[in-house]
Design a protein around this motif. Structure first.
Motif, PDB file in Angstrom:
ATOM      1  N   GLN A  65      42.610  72.541  52.604  1.00  0.00           N
ATOM      2  CA  GLN A  65      41.404  73.183  53.159  1.00  0.00           C
ATOM      3  C   GLN A  65      40.148  72.642  52.485  1.00  0.00           C
ATOM      4  O   GLN A  65      39.146  72.369  53.141  1.00  0.00           O
ATOM      5  CB  GLN A  65      41.475  74.696  52.985  1.00  0.00           C
ATOM      6  CG  GLN A  65      42.442  75.381  53.912  1.00  0.00           C
ATOM      7  CD  GLN A  65      42.503  76.879  53.670  1.00  0.00           C
ATOM      8  OE1 GLN A  65      41.990  77.396  52.687  1.00  0.00           O
ATOM      9  NE2 GLN A  65      43.150  77.583  54.588  1.00  0.00           N
ATOM     10  N   GLU A  66      40.202  72.480  51.168  1.00  0.00           N
ATOM     11  CA  GLU A  66      39.053  71.960  50.428  1.00  0.00           C
ATOM     12  C   GLU A  66      38.765  70.521  50.867  1.00  0.00           C
ATOM     13  O   GLU A  66      37.608  70.135  51.041  1.00  0.00           O
ATOM     14  CB  GLU A  66      39.327  72.020  48.919  1.00  0.00           C
ATOM     15  CG  GLU A  66      38.171  71.581  48.057  1.00  0.00           C
ATOM     16  CD  GLU A  66      36.963  72.511  48.132  1.00  0.00           C
ATOM     17  OE1 GLU A  66      35.848  72.028  47.821  1.00  0.00           O
ATOM     18  OE2 GLU A  66      37.100  73.685  48.493  1.00  0.00           O
ATOM     19  N   HIS A  67      39.809  69.749  51.060  1.00  0.00           N
ATOM     20  CA  HIS A  67      39.665  68.366  51.510  1.00  0.00           C
ATOM     21  C   HIS A  67      38.971  68.312  52.877  1.00  0.00           C
ATOM     22  O   HIS A  67      38.030  67.532  53.081  1.00  0.00           O
ATOM     23  CB  HIS A  67      41.049  67.699  51.571  1.00  0.00           C
ATOM     24  CG  HIS A  67      41.026  66.280  52.025  1.00  0.00           C
ATOM     25  ND1 HIS A  67      40.522  65.259  51.253  1.00  0.00           N
ATOM     26  CD2 HIS A  67      41.439  65.698  53.187  1.00  0.00           C
ATOM     27  CE1 HIS A  67      40.619  64.121  51.898  1.00  0.00           C
ATOM     28  NE2 HIS A  67      41.177  64.352  53.091  1.00  0.00           N
ATOM     29  N   GLU A  68      39.432  69.143  53.797  1.00  0.00           N
ATOM     30  CA  GLU A  68      38.820  69.183  55.133  1.00  0.00           C
ATOM     31  C   GLU A  68      37.357  69.632  55.055  1.00  0.00           C
ATOM     32  O   GLU A  68      36.505  69.098  55.770  1.00  0.00           O
ATOM     33  CB  GLU A  68      39.623  70.125  56.040  1.00  0.00           C
ATOM     34  CG  GLU A  68      40.987  69.572  56.405  1.00  0.00           C
ATOM     35  CD  GLU A  68      41.855  70.571  57.149  1.00  0.00           C
ATOM     36  OE1 GLU A  68      41.349  71.645  57.541  1.00  0.00           O
ATOM     37  OE2 GLU A  68      43.053  70.279  57.334  1.00  0.00           O
ATOM     38  N   LYS A  69      37.083  70.572  54.172  1.00  0.00           N
ATOM     39  CA  LYS A  69      35.707  71.046  53.993  1.00  0.00           C
ATOM     40  C   LYS A  69      34.818  69.920  53.472  1.00  0.00           C
ATOM     41  O   LYS A  69      33.700  69.711  53.955  1.00  0.00           O
ATOM     42  CB  LYS A  69      35.700  72.227  53.017  1.00  0.00           C
ATOM     43  CG  LYS A  69      34.355  72.831  52.742  1.00  0.00           C
ATOM     44  CD  LYS A  69      34.494  73.986  51.744  1.00  0.00           C
ATOM     45  CE  LYS A  69      33.162  74.430  51.234  1.00  0.00           C
ATOM     46  NZ  LYS A  69      33.292  75.466  50.193  1.00  0.00           N
ATOM     47  N   LEU A  70      35.324  69.162  52.508  1.00  0.00           N
ATOM     48  CA  LEU A  70      34.546  68.057  51.949  1.00  0.00           C
ATOM     49  C   LEU A  70      34.334  66.943  52.973  1.00  0.00           C
ATOM     50  O   LEU A  70      33.255  66.337  53.033  1.00  0.00           O
ATOM     51  CB  LEU A  70      35.242  67.506  50.693  1.00  0.00           C
ATOM     52  CG  LEU A  70      35.230  68.442  49.484  1.00  0.00           C
ATOM     53  CD1 LEU A  70      36.097  67.879  48.369  1.00  0.00           C
ATOM     54  CD2 LEU A  70      33.817  68.706  48.994  1.00  0.00           C
ATOM     55  N   ILE A  71      35.335  66.665  53.784  1.00  0.00           N
ATOM     56  CA  ILE A  71      35.177  65.655  54.845  1.00  0.00           C
ATOM     57  C   ILE A  71      34.093  66.095  55.819  1.00  0.00           C
ATOM     58  O   ILE A  71      33.249  65.288  56.231  1.00  0.00           O
ATOM     59  CB  ILE A  71      36.519  65.415  55.570  1.00  0.00           C
ATOM     60  CG1 ILE A  71      37.472  64.662  54.643  1.00  0.00           C
ATOM     61  CG2 ILE A  71      36.323  64.667  56.870  1.00  0.00           C
ATOM     62  CD1 ILE A  71      38.873  64.511  55.197  1.00  0.00           C
ATOM     63  N   SER A  72      34.093  67.384  56.158  1.00  0.00           N
ATOM     64  CA  SER A  72      33.091  67.917  57.078  1.00  0.00           C
ATOM     65  C   SER A  72      31.690  67.808  56.465  1.00  0.00           C
ATOM     66  O   SER A  72      30.734  67.410  57.142  1.00  0.00           O
ATOM     67  CB  SER A  72      33.423  69.375  57.411  1.00  0.00           C
ATOM     68  OG  SER A  72      32.404  69.944  58.179  1.00  0.00           O
ATOM     69  N   GLN A  73      31.574  68.135  55.188  1.00  0.00           N
ATOM     70  CA  GLN A  73      30.278  68.037  54.513  1.00  0.00           C
ATOM     71  C   GLN A  73      29.816  66.578  54.437  1.00  0.00           C
ATOM     72  O   GLN A  73      28.631  66.285  54.610  1.00  0.00           O
ATOM     73  CB  GLN A  73      30.368  68.631  53.097  1.00  0.00           C
ATOM     74  CG  GLN A  73      30.460  70.134  53.080  1.00  0.00           C
ATOM     75  CD  GLN A  73      30.630  70.689  51.670  1.00  0.00           C
ATOM     76  OE1 GLN A  73      30.847  69.946  50.705  1.00  0.00           O
ATOM     77  NE2 GLN A  73      30.545  72.003  51.548  1.00  0.00           N
ATOM     78  N   LYS A  74      30.753  65.671  54.189  1.00  0.00           N
ATOM     79  CA  LYS A  74      30.419  64.242  54.127  1.00  0.00           C
ATOM     80  C   LYS A  74      29.889  63.766  55.477  1.00  0.00           C
ATOM     81  O   LYS A  74      28.884  63.046  55.546  1.00  0.00           O
ATOM     82  CB  LYS A  74      31.656  63.448  53.724  1.00  0.00           C
ATOM     83  CG  LYS A  74      31.430  61.973  53.585  1.00  0.00           C
ATOM     84  CD  LYS A  74      32.713  61.276  53.157  1.00  0.00           C
ATOM     85  CE  LYS A  74      32.538  59.779  53.110  1.00  0.00           C
ATOM     86  NZ  LYS A  74      33.801  59.105  52.737  1.00  0.00           N
ATOM     87  N   ALA A  75      30.547  64.209  56.546  1.00  0.00           N
ATOM     88  CA  ALA A  75      30.102  63.816  57.890  1.00  0.00           C
ATOM     89  C   ALA A  75      28.707  64.369  58.169  1.00  0.00           C
ATOM     90  O   ALA A  75      27.861  63.683  58.750  1.00  0.00           O
ATOM     91  CB  ALA A  75      31.102  64.322  58.923  1.00  0.00           C
ATOM     92  N   TYR A 111      48.780  73.301  47.612  1.00  0.00           N
ATOM     93  CA  TYR A 111      48.617  72.210  48.568  1.00  0.00           C
ATOM     94  C   TYR A 111      47.763  72.667  49.754  1.00  0.00           C
ATOM     95  O   TYR A 111      46.852  71.952  50.179  1.00  0.00           O
ATOM     96  CB  TYR A 111      49.983  71.719  49.056  1.00  0.00           C
ATOM     97  CG  TYR A 111      49.873  70.653  50.121  1.00  0.00           C
ATOM     98  CD1 TYR A 111      49.583  69.342  49.783  1.00  0.00           C
ATOM     99  CD2 TYR A 111      50.049  70.976  51.470  1.00  0.00           C
ATOM    100  CE1 TYR A 111      49.467  68.362  50.759  1.00  0.00           C
ATOM    101  CE2 TYR A 111      49.937  69.997  52.450  1.00  0.00           C
ATOM    102  CZ  TYR A 111      49.647  68.700  52.093  1.00  0.00           C
ATOM    103  OH  TYR A 111      49.519  67.743  53.060  1.00  0.00           O
ATOM    104  N   ALA A 112      48.055  73.869  50.275  1.00  0.00           N
ATOM    105  CA  ALA A 112      47.284  74.385  51.411  1.00  0.00           C
ATOM    106  C   ALA A 112      45.823  74.570  51.022  1.00  0.00           C
ATOM    107  O   ALA A 112      44.909  74.241  51.795  1.00  0.00           O
ATOM    108  CB  ALA A 112      47.884  75.692  51.907  1.00  0.00           C
ATOM    109  N   ALA A 113      45.572  75.100  49.817  1.00  0.00           N
ATOM    110  CA  ALA A 113      44.191  75.295  49.358  1.00  0.00           C
ATOM    111  C   ALA A 113      43.492  73.950  49.200  1.00  0.00           C
ATOM    112  O   ALA A 113      42.322  73.789  49.594  1.00  0.00           O
ATOM    113  CB  ALA A 113      44.176  76.071  48.042  1.00  0.00           C
ATOM    114  N   ASN A 114      44.188  72.973  48.630  1.00  0.00           N
ATOM    115  CA  ASN A 114      43.603  71.636  48.472  1.00  0.00           C
ATOM    116  C   ASN A 114      43.338  70.987  49.821  1.00  0.00           C
ATOM    117  O   ASN A 114      42.332  70.293  49.999  1.00  0.00           O
ATOM    118  CB  ASN A 114      44.522  70.742  47.627  1.00  0.00           C
ATOM    119  CG  ASN A 114      44.506  71.136  46.165  1.00  0.00           C
ATOM    120  OD1 ASN A 114      43.570  71.759  45.688  1.00  0.00           O
ATOM    121  ND2 ASN A 114      45.566  70.778  45.457  1.00  0.00           N
TER     122      ASN A 114
END
Length: 120
Positions: free
Chosen positions: A102-112, A97-100
């Motif tokens: 982090q990946e989710h936050e990374k993808l949101i940042s890339q999307k922005a 869950y923690a890894a997912n």
């Protein structure tokens, strides 16, 4: 050459041989000491690693013992093993869950960032 000179020369040669042998012996002793020191250092490192592992196991047990004792009245081998497996699965799920997350936050940042680039 008289006998005294010959004896003196032989005495000097023997002293040189003895001095060389002592130097060789000292070199071997220093090398053996260095090897023993390395062996002691390696053993100390292994013991420190073992101690760290035992500390981790003690900390783990301290953290889960209340839960084990409160939930598992029967602490025979299979019950304890099942309980530990449940804890292990919980830990794996939390880690995933923690890894997912982090990946989710990374993808949101890339999307922005992509939206900003498209706007420019």
């Amino acid at each position: 050459m008289d006998i005294f000179q010959k004896l003196e020369r032989e005495e000097n040669e023997l002293e040189n041989i003895i001095s060389d042998k002592k130097a060789e012996q000292n070199a071997i002793s220093f090398q053996e000491l260095a090897e023993q020191q390395d062996a002691c250092y390696n053993r100390l490192t292994a013991l420190e690693n073992d101690m760290a592992k035992w500390k981790q196991m003690m900390l783990f047990w301290e953290n889960v013992s209340e839960r084990v004792f409160s939930e598992a009245v029967d602490l025979d081998g299979p019950a304890l093993q099942a309980h530990c497996e449940k804890i292990l699965n919980d830990v794996k799920n939390i880690t995933k869950y923690a890894a997912n997350q982090q990946e989710h936050e990374k993808l949101i940042s890339q999307k922005a960032q992509l939206k900003i680039q498209e706007a420019d």
